[in-house]
Design an enzyme around this catalytic site. Structure first.
Site, short mmCIF file in Angstrom:
data_model
loop_
_atom_site.label_atom_id
_atom_site.label_comp_id
_atom_site.label_asym_id
_atom_site.label_seq_id
_atom_site.Cartn_x
_atom_site.Cartn_y
_atom_site.Cartn_z
N ARG A 187 -7.40 17.74 14.58
CA ARG A 187 -6.67 18.62 15.48
C ARG A 187 -5.77 19.61 14.75
NH1 ARG A 187 -2.14 14.52 18.16
NH2 ARG A 187 -0.97 14.15 16.23
N GLY A 191 -4.90 15.77 6.59
CA GLY A 191 -3.90 15.00 7.33
C GLY A 191 -2.49 15.19 6.82
N SER A 238 16.60 3.94 3.73
CA SER A 238 16.47 3.92 2.27
C SER A 238 15.14 3.35 1.80
CB SER A 238 17.61 3.12 1.64
OG SER A 238 17.42 1.73 1.86
N ASP A 285 -2.78 4.31 8.67
CA ASP A 285 -1.47 4.04 9.25
C ASP A 285 -1.52 3.49 10.66
OD1 ASP A 285 -0.40 4.95 6.91
OD2 ASP A 285 0.49 6.77 7.73
N ALA A 290 -1.27 6.09 1.62
CA ALA A 290 -2.51 6.86 1.60
C ALA A 290 -3.64 6.10 0.91
CB ALA A 290 -2.28 8.19 0.88
N HIS A 293 0.55 2.18 -29.48
CA HIS A 293 1.93 2.45 -29.89
C HIS A 293 2.02 3.88 -30.43
CE1 HIS A 293 5.91 1.79 -31.63
NE2 HIS A 293 5.46 2.40 -32.73
#
Length: 464
Positions: free
Chosen positions: A35, A40, A180, A310, A318, A443
């Protein structure tokens, strides 16, 4: 006559468009209904543009502290309109990328407002026109929206949701952030680094409440040191525009209610799933507080109706939506995917410093009855961190003392959102402490702290 497909996906966020691509790869004829804009909320108004903003504030912070690197940067400033424009261009570039992916994978994009009218049937309203679609399977991937305060709706002027906070026309001078969690802390970090006077109000006892308690405590000290005012265990009893700003009624721990005026407020108290008015009620699709109930494959209680992302509940991330989409599509195509394991989904907060985690916190592991071995290694013990000028933070690992299973990993510091994937892979492969100890880490890298944390859990840390 209705256009017929093997699969129709309602919503083109990171769950929907990824599911569409995977379905096409598996030979299904796919249509996706959107839409607004392809990609998204995440791509257009969430994950991506906020990271563009946070990158700007990170560089601005470094410019202001150039002397600590032996550099000079005089008269440092910013153009807010250009900062926002860069963020929008990043989102626009990725939106165009999703369009290209849909074309490449032969996914039909249907623009408009979709409604499931019956099993296997979906109606898309395009202004005065309506398009009818049919498919054996429909995936609902409609996402979620910001939750408003019941007593103070966002007006886009002085009371903002995340969408308003991403496209400010003026810089807040004194900002109140309500909540928070990751979204609240990220915006607090951005606006604080850009020069705003920031206060966070959190009703729970600590910030970033889903994270390990040691991480929350570290972030509390770090953000406070940066000048952010943190009010935990504190409620908000009122919020209303007043003059050129907004007045908040803040209820402190001692029960005292204090009025304070801010230039702006950001409401970051969670999300509401977009499950209304899309036809689910009539079909009898089961929901729990608005979220669609699914099994480990994304199936709902109604045959042929699936849901991902969601709309199905926490964690609202996501990458969780994308993975759910792939699982659902592979199941629809007749495959045998593994069910979603939410315990292996990493969580990331892109503040300064960053936070990342996967699996159980130490407290949750104890509650579950495990006997633990816990390792912790500080950034100050790592050569690369010191060279970067980023010596604050730590890596923490939690193991089952009996089996060596990595139960959880928790990090705070520079670039930990990139580092966490190593522990995610380790959990997915069911790696024990033995394999992690025997792994060679390059390293000098920040990742060496991951190795040292594992070693530390068993009393073998080398550099601390």
């Amino acid at each position: 006559m209705a256009d017929t497909y093997d699969l129709v996906i309602l919503g083109s966020g990171p769950g929907g468009y990824v599911a569409a691509i995977r379905a096409s790869q598996l030979g299904l004829k796919v249509a996706i209904v959107e839409r607004e804009r392809l990609g998204g909320i995440c791509l257009n108004w969430g994950c991506i543009p906020t990271k563009a903003l946070l990158r700007t504030s990170e560089i601005y912070h470094y410019m202001q502290n150039a002397e600590s690197y032996g550099l000079k940067a005089d008269n440092v400033g910013f153009d807010l309109a250009k900062v926002v424009d860069r963020s929008r261009k990043v989102a626009g570039q990725l939106n165009a990328g999703v369009k290209g992916l849909m074309k490449k994978n032969k996914v039909t994009v249907v623009e408009g407002v979709g409604t499931v009218t019956a099993k296997g049937k979906l109606s898309v309203k395009q202004g005065d026109k309506t398009v009818e679609l049919e498919a054996k399977n429909i995936i609902v991937a409609t996402g979620a929206r910001a939750r408003d305060l019941s007593f103070a709706k966002a007006d886009g002027k002085v009371i903002w949701t995340y969408r308003h906070a991403m496209v400010p026309t003026e810089m807040p001078t004194k900002l109140l952030v309500i909540g928070s969690g990751a979204i609240g802390v990220e915006f607090a970090s951005f606006y604080n680094d850009m020069g705003a006077d920031v206060t966070i109000v959190e009703m729970l006892p600590r910030i970033l409440p889903v994270e390990d308690e040691e991480v929350s405590a570290f972030m509390d000290k770090a953000l406070t040191k940066q000048g952010i005012k943190l009010l935990t265990g504190t409620g908000l009893e009122g919020l209303a525009p007043s003059g050129n700003g907004v007045t908040a009624k803040i209820k402190h721990k001692d029960g005292k209610v204090v009025e304070e005026t801010f230039s702006h407020a950001i409401v970051a108290i969670g999300i509401v799933p977009n499950t209304e008015n899309i036809g689910l009620e009539a079909l009898g699709v089961e929901t729990d507080r608005g979220h669609i109930k699914t099994d480990g494959y994304g199936r709902t209680n109604v045959d042929g109706i699936w849901a991902i992302g969601d709309v199905t509940g926490a964690p609202w991330l996501a990458h969780k939506a994308s993975h759910e989409g792939i699982i659902a599509v592979e199941k629809i195509a007749g495959g045998s995917p593994h069910q979603m394991d939410k315990a292996n989904i990493p969580g990331c907060t892109y503040s300064r410093p960053q936070v990342a985690s996967v699996g159980m916190t130490e407290a949750k592991a104890k509650e579950a009855g495990y006997e633990l071995k816990v390792g912790k290694f500080p950034f100050i013990g790592n050569g690369k961190a010191i060279a970067l000028g980023e010596a604050e933070g730590f890596v923490k690992t939690v193991f089952d003392a009996k089996t060596g299973e990595l139960l959880g990993a928790h990090m705070v510091g520079a670039e930990v959102t990139e580092l966490i994937q190593g522990y995610v892979v380790a959990r997915q492969l069911e790696t024990t402490e033995a394999e992690l100890m025997e792994t060679v880490f390059a390293h000098p890298t920040l990742s060496e702290m991951m190795h040292e944390s594992v070693l530390g859990a068993y009393g073998r840390s080398i550099h601390y």
